[in-house]
Design a protein around this motif. Sequence first.
Motif, short mmCIF file in Angstrom:
data_model
loop_
_atom_site.label_atom_id
_atom_site.label_comp_id
_atom_site.label_asym_id
_atom_site.label_seq_id
_atom_site.Cartn_x
_atom_site.Cartn_y
_atom_site.Cartn_z
N GLY A 243 -22.40 -9.76 1.00
CA GLY A 243 -22.95 -10.35 -0.22
C GLY A 243 -24.10 -9.55 -0.83
O GLY A 243 -24.91 -10.09 -1.58
N ARG A 244 -24.15 -8.27 -0.54
CA ARG A 244 -25.24 -7.46 -1.04
C ARG A 244 -24.74 -6.11 -1.57
O ARG A 244 -23.86 -5.50 -0.98
CB ARG A 244 -26.23 -7.18 0.08
N LEU A 245 -25.32 -5.72 -2.67
CA LEU A 245 -24.97 -4.44 -3.27
C LEU A 245 -26.22 -3.55 -3.16
O LEU A 245 -27.32 -3.97 -3.52
CB LEU A 245 -24.63 -4.71 -4.74
N THR A 246 -26.05 -2.35 -2.64
CA THR A 246 -27.19 -1.44 -2.50
C THR A 246 -26.89 -0.11 -3.19
O THR A 246 -25.80 0.43 -3.04
CB THR A 246 -27.51 -1.19 -1.01
N VAL A 247 -27.86 0.37 -3.96
CA VAL A 247 -27.71 1.65 -4.64
C VAL A 247 -28.86 2.54 -4.19
O VAL A 247 -30.02 2.11 -4.15
CB VAL A 247 -27.79 1.47 -6.18
N ARG A 248 -28.52 3.77 -3.83
CA ARG A 248 -29.57 4.71 -3.43
C ARG A 248 -29.40 5.96 -4.27
O ARG A 248 -28.30 6.51 -4.38
CB ARG A 248 -29.39 5.05 -1.95
N ILE A 249 -30.49 6.39 -4.91
CA ILE A 249 -30.42 7.58 -5.76
C ILE A 249 -31.47 8.57 -5.28
O ILE A 249 -32.65 8.23 -5.13
CB ILE A 249 -30.64 7.22 -7.24
N GLU A 250 -31.02 9.78 -5.04
CA GLU A 250 -31.92 10.79 -4.48
C GLU A 250 -31.88 12.04 -5.36
O GLU A 250 -30.81 12.51 -5.72
CB GLU A 250 -31.40 11.11 -3.06
N ASP A 251 -33.08 12.56 -5.69
CA ASP A 251 -33.13 13.79 -6.48
C ASP A 251 -34.29 14.67 -6.03
O ASP A 251 -35.22 14.18 -5.40
CB ASP A 251 -33.25 13.46 -7.98
N ASP A 252 -34.23 15.95 -6.39
CA ASP A 252 -35.30 16.88 -5.99
C ASP A 252 -36.17 17.26 -7.20
O ASP A 252 -36.66 18.36 -7.29
CB ASP A 252 -34.71 18.12 -5.32
N GLY A 253 -36.31 16.33 -8.12
CA GLY A 253 -37.13 16.57 -9.31
C GLY A 253 -38.61 16.30 -9.04
O GLY A 253 -39.02 16.05 -7.90
N ILE A 254 -39.41 16.33 -10.14
CA ILE A 254 -40.84 16.07 -10.01
C ILE A 254 -41.03 14.62 -9.54
O ILE A 254 -40.17 13.76 -9.81
CB ILE A 254 -41.58 16.30 -11.35
N PRO A 255 -42.14 14.35 -8.83
CA PRO A 255 -42.33 12.98 -8.33
C PRO A 255 -42.36 11.96 -9.48
O PRO A 255 -43.05 12.17 -10.47
CB PRO A 255 -43.70 13.03 -7.64
N PHE A 256 -41.58 10.93 -9.36
CA PHE A 256 -41.59 9.86 -10.36
C PHE A 256 -41.17 8.55 -9.70
O PHE A 256 -40.12 8.46 -9.10
CB PHE A 256 -40.65 10.18 -11.53
N ASN A 257 -42.04 7.56 -9.85
CA ASN A 257 -41.78 6.26 -9.25
C ASN A 257 -41.43 5.22 -10.32
O ASN A 257 -42.33 4.62 -10.92
CB ASN A 257 -43.02 5.83 -8.46
N ILE B 192 -36.61 9.19 -3.65
CA ILE B 192 -35.54 8.35 -3.12
C ILE B 192 -35.77 6.92 -3.62
O ILE B 192 -36.79 6.30 -3.34
CB ILE B 192 -35.50 8.38 -1.58
N LEU B 193 -34.82 6.46 -4.40
CA LEU B 193 -34.94 5.12 -4.99
C LEU B 193 -33.84 4.24 -4.43
O LEU B 193 -32.66 4.61 -4.44
CB LEU B 193 -34.81 5.23 -6.51
N THR B 194 -34.22 3.08 -3.93
CA THR B 194 -33.23 2.16 -3.38
C THR B 194 -33.30 0.84 -4.14
O THR B 194 -34.38 0.27 -4.31
CB THR B 194 -33.48 1.91 -1.88
#
Lengths: 140, 112
Positions: free
Chosen positions: A72-86, A129-131
């Motif tokens: 019952g859960r959807l998880t998305v993880r996006i990873e990049d080597d760009g400049i730090p951005f939150n 790394i954004l989750t």
Amino acid sequence: MGLLKLKLRNSLDEIDRLFENIQSFGEAHGLNRKQAFQLNLVIEELFTNIVSYAYRDHDEHWILVTISCGDGRLTVRIEDDGIPFNPAAARKPDLKGPVEKRKIGGLGIHLCKELMNNMQYRRENNRNILTLTKTLPADA
Amino acid sequence: MEIFEKRENGITIFSLNGRLDSNTSPEFDEKITKAIESGARFIVVDCQNLDYITSAGLRILNKTAKKLKQLNGKIVLCSMEDYVKEVFEISGFDTFLPIVPDLETALEQIKK
């Protein structure tokens, strides 16, 4: 448990491939049209931001997108080597002023936050790394 | 993405078919800008076959609404899927962009 791993170049040309893969993933794992639409929207907004703002060079970079669903859960993880951005710390845009004062900046991230239940950021080994997670209703 | 454009009693109707995203928005931007430059002031965007929209599409509608307000014109959107409409609501765009259920209502609303 469904899992989709995509390795995308930092180019908007990848959007069609992203869309096709998310559609197939959605169909294979019983996401309805609305859920598939929202999943696609969230990933595309974040991907477009990375392509547009994360790189100061003109080199090729890879953006890694992982989607998983189960329990019952959807998880998305996006990873990049760009400049730090939150994105999780980004300010909420003005949503109420008159049309003359509305700006589009920040709207994409705002949509992602609203359409998902949770967004977590970390910087690790010079990578963003954004989750994101979303609880799916029982019938999905 | 297919964009159909027609004029009817001084109203310009755009029908969008497909996905309005970062790749397809520039074409819509160009067409709508050209229409305004050639005198269009009352624009209806029929979203019956619009499957998908991102903030890139919202950007064009925001820009168009601003421009038309300066020119004493108006824009009305119609026939939207619920989940597409939700994107406008979350973005707060429904406060300045009228969204009506069907084309007939849009054509009535636009001249009010």
